[in-house]
Design a protein around this motif. Structure first.
Motif, PDB file in Angstrom:
ATOM      1  N   ALA A 122       0.814  -1.222   0.000  1.00  0.00           N
ATOM      2  CA  ALA A 122       0.000   0.000   0.000  1.00  0.00           C
ATOM      3  C   ALA A 122       0.843   1.265   0.000  1.00  0.00           C
ATOM      4  O   ALA A 122       0.298   2.370  -0.085  1.00  0.00           O
ATOM      5  CB  ALA A 122      -0.932   0.006   1.217  1.00  0.00           C
ATOM      6  N   LYS A 138      -9.374   8.300   2.375  1.00  0.00           N
ATOM      7  CA  LYS A 138      -8.712   7.801   1.174  1.00  0.00           C
ATOM      8  C   LYS A 138      -7.645   6.766   1.529  1.00  0.00           C
ATOM      9  O   LYS A 138      -7.554   5.702   0.892  1.00  0.00           O
ATOM     10  CB  LYS A 138      -8.075   8.971   0.409  1.00  0.00           C
ATOM     11  CG  LYS A 138      -7.411   8.557  -0.896  1.00  0.00           C
ATOM     12  CD  LYS A 138      -6.866   9.784  -1.626  1.00  0.00           C
ATOM     13  CE  LYS A 138      -6.198   9.371  -2.937  1.00  0.00           C
ATOM     14  NZ  LYS A 138      -5.651  10.556  -3.659  1.00  0.00           N
ATOM     15  N   THR A 139      -6.852   7.062   2.553  1.00  0.00           N
ATOM     16  CA  THR A 139      -5.796   6.124   2.979  1.00  0.00           C
ATOM     17  C   THR A 139      -6.416   4.856   3.551  1.00  0.00           C
ATOM     18  O   THR A 139      -5.946   3.741   3.287  1.00  0.00           O
ATOM     19  CB  THR A 139      -4.878   6.786   4.018  1.00  0.00           C
ATOM     20  OG1 THR A 139      -4.252   7.931   3.430  1.00  0.00           O
ATOM     21  CG2 THR A 139      -3.804   5.813   4.490  1.00  0.00           C
ATOM     22  N   GLN A 192      -9.270   3.508   2.797  1.00  0.00           N
ATOM     23  CA  GLN A 192      -9.793   2.694   1.702  1.00  0.00           C
ATOM     24  C   GLN A 192      -8.660   1.967   0.973  1.00  0.00           C
ATOM     25  O   GLN A 192      -8.778   0.769   0.663  1.00  0.00           O
ATOM     26  CB  GLN A 192     -10.562   3.574   0.723  1.00  0.00           C
ATOM     27  CG  GLN A 192     -11.171   2.788  -0.446  1.00  0.00           C
ATOM     28  CD  GLN A 192     -11.941   3.689  -1.396  1.00  0.00           C
ATOM     29  OE1 GLN A 192     -12.033   4.900  -1.200  1.00  0.00           O
ATOM     30  NE2 GLN A 192     -12.497   3.090  -2.448  1.00  0.00           N
ATOM     31  N   LYS A 193      -7.561   2.669   0.732  1.00  0.00           N
ATOM     32  CA  LYS A 193      -6.423   2.074   0.030  1.00  0.00           C
ATOM     33  C   LYS A 193      -5.848   0.906   0.825  1.00  0.00           C
ATOM     34  O   LYS A 193      -5.599  -0.181   0.277  1.00  0.00           O
ATOM     35  CB  LYS A 193      -5.342   3.139  -0.198  1.00  0.00           C
ATOM     36  CG  LYS A 193      -4.098   2.630  -0.919  1.00  0.00           C
ATOM     37  CD  LYS A 193      -3.084   3.761  -1.083  1.00  0.00           C
ATOM     38  CE  LYS A 193      -1.822   3.277  -1.775  1.00  0.00           C
ATOM     39  NZ  LYS A 193      -0.829   4.374  -1.909  1.00  0.00           N
ATOM     40  N   VAL A 194      -5.648   1.100   2.123  1.00  0.00           N
ATOM     41  CA  VAL A 194      -5.073   0.045   2.965  1.00  0.00           C
ATOM     42  C   VAL A 194      -6.028  -1.139   3.079  1.00  0.00           C
ATOM     43  O   VAL A 194      -5.599  -2.300   3.000  1.00  0.00           O
ATOM     44  CB  VAL A 194      -4.725   0.604   4.359  1.00  0.00           C
ATOM     45  CG1 VAL A 194      -4.336  -0.521   5.310  1.00  0.00           C
ATOM     46  CG2 VAL A 194      -3.590   1.620   4.254  1.00  0.00           C
ATOM     47  N   GLU A 232      -8.328  -2.102   0.972  1.00  0.00           N
ATOM     48  CA  GLU A 232      -8.351  -2.822  -0.309  1.00  0.00           C
ATOM     49  C   GLU A 232      -7.104  -3.690  -0.455  1.00  0.00           C
ATOM     50  O   GLU A 232      -7.179  -4.813  -0.976  1.00  0.00           O
ATOM     51  CB  GLU A 232      -8.460  -1.826  -1.466  1.00  0.00           C
ATOM     52  CG  GLU A 232      -9.838  -1.181  -1.576  1.00  0.00           C
ATOM     53  CD  GLU A 232      -9.899  -0.123  -2.670  1.00  0.00           C
ATOM     54  OE1 GLU A 232      -8.828   0.188  -3.256  1.00  0.00           O
ATOM     55  OE2 GLU A 232     -11.007   0.398  -2.939  1.00  0.00           O
ATOM     56  N   THR A 233      -5.964  -3.183   0.008  1.00  0.00           N
ATOM     57  CA  THR A 233      -4.723  -3.964  -0.042  1.00  0.00           C
ATOM     58  C   THR A 233      -4.821  -5.181   0.874  1.00  0.00           C
ATOM     59  O   THR A 233      -4.414  -6.295   0.508  1.00  0.00           O
ATOM     60  CB  THR A 233      -3.524  -3.091   0.365  1.00  0.00           C
ATOM     61  OG1 THR A 233      -3.443  -1.953  -0.489  1.00  0.00           O
ATOM     62  CG2 THR A 233      -2.224  -3.881   0.281  1.00  0.00           C
TER      63      THR A 233
END
Length: 339
Positions: A12, A32-33, A35-37, A39-40
């Motif tokens: 991520a 945003k962070t 969601q990114k983490v 999803e990872t």
């Protein structure tokens, strides 16, 4: 090889500390962070070890659920699965699990609550009822363990977080509907006399009679004990009175179903001979013949709000107790008609 927090961080492009804060749902991390983490984590198949985290934080991330009766009896009433559905949604959103009481007697349930508290098995408790002189509520009030209640506490109400309907007001609304249809001889099939909801609805029933200058007749009130001992006999006695009721209000739709069955045996027709209204608006009620008029008390919402109140107390021990009133409304169907 097991995926680690470092693998997630590398993929991520964030630090392991950031991943840890995302897992803890730290408000300082941007959406945003997060969601990114997340999803990872999902793509890598990483599952946080919440047990280890909880040990460090001294939290169980578990909510205790206490019913007035054993789970076997409680789940016979559709109220409990629906209120639990609301609690579950709120708990899931905050990554909490549920711990249901399983005691078969009041004493066993009380002992379970003490064990949940002193054994640090839960972070807080939701009582799904409110009863006069209840040992469990008294214990929780003194223990310091966060708790909330579905129903107005009989004592210390201002110092306890709870969610309820306006049971006095809705009972008066039900009576006003029946008065509007021309009914004056109205029977009330009550719940357990030690439950606060019963006391409030009965108070609304009596106040409505008084406001319409209709004398209160004790023989028109049937208590839960009478129904449990001989329900058919209790209904027969009502209709052997010199002036039998032309309408019946029951404290729960399940009781209304039972009463309708007894009326059929006595060859008394609903709604031609007597109108009937229930409470809780269970799913089956609209499919009866005739469909049952019932009060929708928004059971799911009661569960959601009870869980939110408890989580508020768990997350902030200084949080001021709050009281929430959930709306309710009479659903008019074919079980009532004018006189």
């Amino acid at each position: 090889m097991a995926i680690t927090i470092k693998d997630v961080a590398k993929q991520a492009e964030v630090s392991p500390a950031t991943v840890s804060r995302v897992i803890a749902d730290n408000p300082r991390i941007s959406a945003k962070t997060k969601q990114k983490v997340r999803e990872t984590m999902k793509s890598l198949g990483y599952y946080p070890n919440f047990q280890a985290r909880n040990l460090v934080a001294q939290k169980t991330r578990t909510i205790g659920i206490i019913m007035a009766n054993s789970t076997t009896l409680a789940f016979q009433n559709p109220f409990f699965p629906e209120v639990l559905r609301g609690i579950s949604v709120s708990a899931h959103n905050s990554q909490y699990g549920l711990y249901l009481s399983t005691g078969a007697t009041e004493e066993e349930i009380f002992e379970e609550v003490v064990a949940m508290d002193q054994g640090k098995r839960v972070d807080g408790i939701i009582l799904l009822y409110s009863r006069v002189g209840d040992r469990i509520m008294d214990y929780l009030f003194q223990s310091g363990l966060p708790f909330s209640v579905v129903g107005r506490p009989h004592t210390n109400a201002d110092a306890i977080s709870y969610v309820d309907n306006d049971n006095i007001g809705i009972a008066k609304q039900v009576m006003a509907h029946l008065f509007g249809l021309g009914h004056q001889r109205i029977a009330f099939i009550a719940g357990g006399k030690d439950f606060v909801v019963t006391l409030d609805r009965l108070k609304g029933f009596e106040e409505a009679l008084a406001e319409h200058a209709i004398p209160h007749q004790a023989e028109y009130v049937v208590n839960q004990e009478g129904m449990q001992q001989d329900g058919k006999g209790a209904i027969r006695q009502l209709f052997e009175l010199p002036e039998p009721p032309t309408a019946i209000v029951t404290h729960d739709d399940l009781v209304a179903y039972e009463v309708i069955g007894y009326l059929e045996d006595l060859q008394i027709n609903v709604p031609e001979d007597v109108s009937i209204i229930g409470f809780n608006n269970h799913a089956l009620s609209k499919h009866l013949k005739p469909p049952l008029s019932s009060v929708d008390i928004c059971i799911y919402e009661l569960g959601v709000e009870a869980a939110n109140l408890l989580l508020e107390k768990i997350n902030d021990e200084k949080a001021v107790p709050r009281q929430i009133t959930v709306s309710s409304r009479l659903i008019e169907r074919g079980s009532c008609q004018g006189r």
